[in-house]
Design an enzyme around this catalytic site. Structure first.
Site, PDB file in Angstrom:
ATOM      1  N   SER A  39      44.404  44.811  47.479  1.00 18.93           N
ATOM      2  CA  SER A  39      45.649  44.592  48.553  1.00 18.93           C
ATOM      3  C   SER A  39      45.875  46.039  49.001  1.00 18.93           C
ATOM      4  O   SER A  39      45.470  47.621  49.133  1.00 18.93           O
ATOM      5  CB  SER A  39      46.198  43.652  48.049  1.00 18.93           C
ATOM      6  OG  SER A  39      47.750  42.970  49.108  1.00 18.93           O
ATOM      7  N   ASP A 151      43.638  38.765  51.656  1.00 15.12           N
ATOM      8  CA  ASP A 151      43.264  38.998  50.761  1.00 15.12           C
ATOM      9  C   ASP A 151      42.795  38.946  49.302  1.00 15.12           C
ATOM     10  O   ASP A 151      42.309  37.654  48.601  1.00 15.12           O
ATOM     11  CB  ASP A 151      45.132  39.039  49.997  1.00 15.12           C
ATOM     12  CG  ASP A 151      45.924  40.101  49.250  1.00 15.12           C
ATOM     13  OD1 ASP A 151      45.345  40.378  47.999  1.00 15.12           O
ATOM     14  OD2 ASP A 151      46.721  40.810  49.811  1.00 15.12           O
TER      15      ASP A 151
END
Length: 255
Positions: A39, A151
């Site tokens: 991320s 993510d």
């Protein structure tokens, strides 16, 4: 001198603290043999691995709000598209391939169909990094072939595994909030953020403890996932957190 790997966790806008950490590590003479990230850690790590300095990265992502960063355009599935991040990566990674990296880099993503974390180190850098940072519900999943990515923090917020496989000494950087909250979350946004933070921490903690040097950027914990306008402050916080580990880092390098 030991070969060192660097692992950067996710944590939204707090990822700007990674840039201060990277700047401090440069001053301490750390030259990573490999970088992994999830991320926000994938964003910082990929740009650094492409040869962009920490201060230059901060300048690239300098913005007044999260809406400038992500250019919240509604996509075909009703989610938002990360067009601003794509533009930054396109300007930096001209051929959009991992072969452009000055430092080997691995992005961690979560594959929705299989329910497994995947480590991407070849193919499109842009798709890999955008996928790694695509927080579910907020942003569209990234489709690559028959894969559907979101993510990386959903399944692995501290991807130490590629570094362990290479037998590297690991410096881990955590920006994910943990410990008792000083405030009572009473708004929907606050409750959602707190739930997200708590769900990330336990699997992050297990991997963070496997790192040889653990840089826990606790000074960033008072900042929210979307405080993208606090770049300078978070940079300084990351720098200071890394410098408190100077002796451990020196010892690791000379092991």
């Amino acid at each position: 001198m030991a070969d060192i790997g660097l692992c950067l966790s996710g944590g939204g806008a707090r990822g700007l603290a990674h840039l201060g950490v990277l700047h401090a590590l440069e001053e301490l003479g750390v030259k990573p043999a490999m970088i992994t990230g999830t991320s926000a850690g994938a964003i910082a790590g990929s740009l650094y691995a492409l040869g962009v300095s920490p201060k230059e990265i901060l300048e690239k992502v300098r913005t007044k709000s999260m809406f400038d960063v992500f250019k919240l355009a509604i996509g075909k599935s009703g989610f938002s598209e990360m067009t601003y991040l794509r533009k930054i990566l396109e300007d930096t990674c001209k051929n959009d391939d991992f072969s452009e990296m000055n430092i080997p880099f691995v992005a961690c993503v979560s594959e929705l169909r299989s329910g497994r974390a995947e480590m991407i180190s070849e193919g499109s850098v842009i798709d890999a990094v955008v996928a790694s940072a695509s927080i579910p519900i907020l942003f569209e999943p990234v489709e690559v072939g028959d894969k559907l990515y979101v993510d990386g923090g959903v399944l692995n917020n501290m991807p130490v595994e590629p570094l362990q496989e290479k037998g590297l000494k690991i410096i881990g950087v955590n920006i994910n909030v943990h410990g008792e909250s000083s405030e009572m979350p009473n708004k929907m946004k606050q409750v959602a953020e707190r739930i997200f933070e708590l769900s990330l921490w336990y699997p992050t903690k297990q991997r963070f403890e496997q790192c040889d040097v653990q840089i826990d950027v606790t000074g960033a914990f008072s900042y929210g996932l979307f405080d993208f306008n606090k770049g300078e402050e978070l940079f300084d916080i990351g720098y200071d957190a890394a410098m408190t580990k100077k002796d451990e880092i020196d010892k690791l390098m000379n092991d």
